[in-house]
Design a protein around this motif. Structure first.
Motif, mmCIF file in Angstrom:
data_model
loop_
_atom_site.group_PDB
_atom_site.id
_atom_site.type_symbol
_atom_site.label_atom_id
_atom_site.label_comp_id
_atom_site.label_asym_id
_atom_site.label_seq_id
_atom_site.Cartn_x
_atom_site.Cartn_y
_atom_site.Cartn_z
ATOM 1 N N LEU A 1 13.329 -95.861 38.500
ATOM 2 C CA LEU A 1 13.882 -94.535 38.748
ATOM 3 C C LEU A 1 15.369 -94.640 39.083
ATOM 4 C CD1 LEU A 1 11.054 -92.914 40.917
ATOM 5 C CD2 LEU A 1 11.281 -92.981 38.427
ATOM 6 N N ARG A 2 16.092 -93.539 38.950
ATOM 7 C CA ARG A 2 17.529 -93.540 39.215
ATOM 8 C C ARG A 2 17.819 -93.875 40.682
ATOM 9 N NH1 ARG A 2 17.449 -88.169 37.251
ATOM 10 N NH2 ARG A 2 18.396 -87.552 39.236
ATOM 11 N N PRO A 3 18.944 -94.515 40.954
ATOM 12 C CA PRO A 3 19.291 -94.824 42.350
ATOM 13 C C PRO A 3 19.487 -93.581 43.209
ATOM 14 C CG PRO A 3 20.601 -96.149 40.841
ATOM 15 C CD PRO A 3 19.885 -95.141 40.000
ATOM 16 N N ASP A 4 19.813 -92.443 42.588
ATOM 17 C CA ASP A 4 20.037 -91.227 43.372
ATOM 18 C C ASP A 4 18.798 -90.323 43.419
ATOM 19 O OD1 ASP A 4 20.037 -90.370 40.736
ATOM 20 O OD2 ASP A 4 21.703 -88.960 40.997
ATOM 21 N N VAL A 5 17.623 -90.852 43.039
ATOM 22 C CA VAL A 5 16.405 -90.055 43.083
ATOM 23 C C VAL A 5 16.120 -89.637 44.531
ATOM 24 C CG1 VAL A 5 14.807 -92.003 43.363
ATOM 25 C CG2 VAL A 5 14.038 -89.910 42.226
ATOM 26 N N LEU A 6 15.690 -88.402 44.723
ATOM 27 C CA LEU A 6 15.293 -87.949 46.043
ATOM 28 C C LEU A 6 13.913 -88.530 46.338
ATOM 29 C CD1 LEU A 6 15.582 -86.190 48.579
ATOM 30 C CD2 LEU A 6 14.631 -84.285 47.256
ATOM 31 N N ALA A 7 13.807 -89.345 47.381
ATOM 32 C CA ALA A 7 12.569 -90.061 47.686
ATOM 33 C C ALA A 7 12.015 -89.574 49.015
ATOM 34 C CB ALA A 7 12.825 -91.558 47.742
ATOM 35 N N LEU A 8 10.806 -89.010 48.972
ATOM 36 C CA LEU A 8 10.168 -88.468 50.168
ATOM 37 C C LEU A 8 8.821 -89.143 50.385
ATOM 38 C CD1 LEU A 8 10.841 -84.655 49.600
ATOM 39 C CD2 LEU A 8 12.144 -86.235 51.034
ATOM 40 N N ASP A 9 8.641 -89.733 51.562
ATOM 41 C CA ASP A 9 7.365 -90.344 51.935
ATOM 42 C C ASP A 9 6.668 -89.440 52.937
ATOM 43 O OD1 ASP A 9 7.175 -93.392 50.927
ATOM 44 O OD2 ASP A 9 9.276 -92.874 51.325
ATOM 45 N N LEU A 10 5.466 -88.970 52.584
ATOM 46 C CA LEU A 10 4.687 -88.088 53.443
ATOM 47 C C LEU A 10 3.487 -88.861 53.987
ATOM 48 C CD1 LEU A 10 4.647 -84.827 51.277
ATOM 49 C CD2 LEU A 10 6.390 -85.615 52.896
ATOM 50 N N VAL A 11 3.303 -88.820 55.292
ATOM 51 C CA VAL A 11 2.214 -89.584 55.903
ATOM 52 C C VAL A 11 1.442 -88.699 56.875
ATOM 53 C CG1 VAL A 11 3.449 -91.775 55.694
ATOM 54 C CG2 VAL A 11 3.684 -90.423 57.785
ATOM 55 N N GLY A 12 0.237 -89.146 57.211
ATOM 56 C CA GLY A 12 -0.524 -88.518 58.276
ATOM 57 C C GLY A 12 -1.307 -87.277 57.893
ATOM 58 N N GLN A 13 -1.440 -86.980 56.610
ATOM 59 C CA GLN A 13 -2.150 -85.769 56.200
ATOM 60 C C GLN A 13 -3.562 -86.038 55.696
ATOM 61 O OE1 GLN A 13 1.030 -84.388 53.563
ATOM 62 N NE2 GLN A 13 1.396 -82.686 54.968
ATOM 63 N N GLY A 14 -3.952 -87.304 55.701
ATOM 64 C CA GLY A 14 -5.326 -87.656 55.373
ATOM 65 C C GLY A 14 -5.744 -87.238 53.976
ATOM 66 N N CYS A 15 -7.044 -86.912 53.852
ATOM 67 C CA CYS A 15 -7.615 -86.592 52.548
ATOM 68 C C CYS A 15 -7.000 -85.359 51.908
ATOM 69 C CB CYS A 15 -9.119 -86.380 52.684
ATOM 70 S SG CYS A 15 -10.045 -87.849 53.178
ATOM 71 N N GLY A 16 -6.408 -84.483 52.711
ATOM 72 C CA GLY A 16 -5.877 -83.237 52.176
ATOM 73 C C GLY A 16 -4.477 -83.319 51.629
ATOM 74 N N ALA A 17 -3.865 -84.510 51.598
ATOM 75 C CA ALA A 17 -2.420 -84.644 51.374
ATOM 76 C C ALA A 17 -1.926 -84.208 50.004
ATOM 77 C CB ALA A 17 -1.990 -86.095 51.615
#
Length: 352
Positions: A128-144
């Motif tokens: 992916l491009r170096p300027d890609v917006l990268a978001l890590d979402l955690v803690g939402q379990g099975c519903g994520a």
């Protein structure tokens, strides 16, 4: 927002529930469990609980009994980036989109922790491009999955991005735990490993079926948080799973469904395909009873549950893929996930 590509991935080794029971009986931890726990394991694994096989990130079932923090972290760190990347590649290929065209990548997980997050590893593997917006979402379990997709919708609606890659990945075998707690025992019998991915865009692609995201709603009930969550004990993730979960799932799912259908002036009878997360057979039964569905309505969720077990957050990607591959009738589709929190999410899709 349109779903222009879907992809899934599971580890290569798949095990039957009977094989899991055989391996358990020879494990040192099994002898340390009380009689009730051993009986529960046998009943859940050998009776019909809706699950026949599970794909696990293990070369041998004996590895599942190496329950220490370092081993489980290594399992997650090795397999989560690989599974997420494989699912993403499959989604990109179906969409006919090259990695440099991705403006944002959003990855959800709850079964392990990396810093930098999984987006760093997946971006590297995919190119992916170096300027890609990268978001890590955690803690939402099975519903994520649905909060992940709603985040993508927000980016596309705000015209901050043109193409977004959404990924959910869980290495549930990196969070297996054995003790005499019935919820912990049942969890070890239900969950499997896998990843799902979707390529999302503001405009539909050419060819294939047109899947448009039309409306969504979420509901969280912190008062029910202790019914379904992870806790940390001795450096290990330990799943808290209570008997109230099927009832809570069905109750919350009905509220979310009615909220969206009401806002769109639609009735339940106008839904032509149901894309449900399945926490287990009892959850599907509760959904059928509460919402007035029959076995055919939940057949794709039942199919995925039987083949892969409860995959946690990627599950609805697998169900959506199964419905599309089965050429389910077009029209209004309903997709819903639920999990830790207690949380529930739903989305109305228009499929042509």
């Amino acid at each position: 927002m349109f779903v222009v590509g879907l992809g899934t991935a599971v580890p290569p080794n798949r095990y039957t529930q009977a094989q899991c029971w055989e391996a358990l009986q020879g494990a040192a931890q099994f002898a340390q469990l009380d009689r009730r726990a051993r009986t529960t394991l046998q009943r859940v694994l050998l009776r019909d609980n809706g699950i026949h096989t599970r794909s696990l990130a293990l070369d041998s079932l004996h590895e599942v009994f190496d329950i220490d923090p370092d081993t489980l972290h290594r399992r997650f760190a090795q397999h989560a980036p690989a599974l997420a990347s494989r699912a993403a590649v499959n989604a990109l290929q179906q969409a006919g989109v090259l990695p440099p065209a991705i403006d944002a990548v959003i990855i959800s997980t709850c079964t392990g922790y990396l810093c930098p997050g999984l987006t760093s590893y997946v971006a590297e593997r995919l190119g992916l491009r170096p300027d890609v917006l990268a978001l890590d979402l955690v803690g939402q379990g099975c519903g994520a999955a649905l909060p992940n997709l709603r985040t993508a919708e927000a980016l596309l609606s705000a015209k901050r991005c043109e193409t977004v890659l959404s990924v959910c990945v869980e290495v549930c075998s990196a969070a297996f735990y054995l003790d005499n707690d019935p919820g912990v025992i049942v969890s070890a019998c239900l969950f499997g490993d896998g990843a799902g991915a979707a390529v999302l865009a503001a405009a539909p692609n050419h060819g294939g079926r047109r899947v448009e995201w039309k409306a969504a709603h979420s509901l969280i009930s912190p008062a029910e948080r202790d019914a379904l969550r992870f806790e940390q004990r001795g450096g290990l993730l330990r799943n808290i799973l209570t008997p109230q979960v099927p009832r809570l799932a069905a109750q919350h799912a009905e509220i979310v469904l009615d909220e969206v259908l009401g806002s769109q002036r639609l009735s339940r009878g106008e839904i032509s395909a149901w894309i449900w997360h399945a926490g287990g057979r009892k959850v599907l039964e509760a959904l059928q009873e509460t919402i007035g569905l029959n076995a055919a309505d939940v057949r794709w969720s039942s199919q995925v549950l039987s083949e892969f077990g409860n995959l946690s957050s990627p599950f609805v990607y697998f169900v959506l893929q199964a419905a599309l591959q089965d050429n389910a009738p077009g029209g209004w589709w309903w997709m819903s996930s639920f999990g830790a929190g207690f949380s529930c999410h739903g989305a109305l899709l228009k499929v042509a």
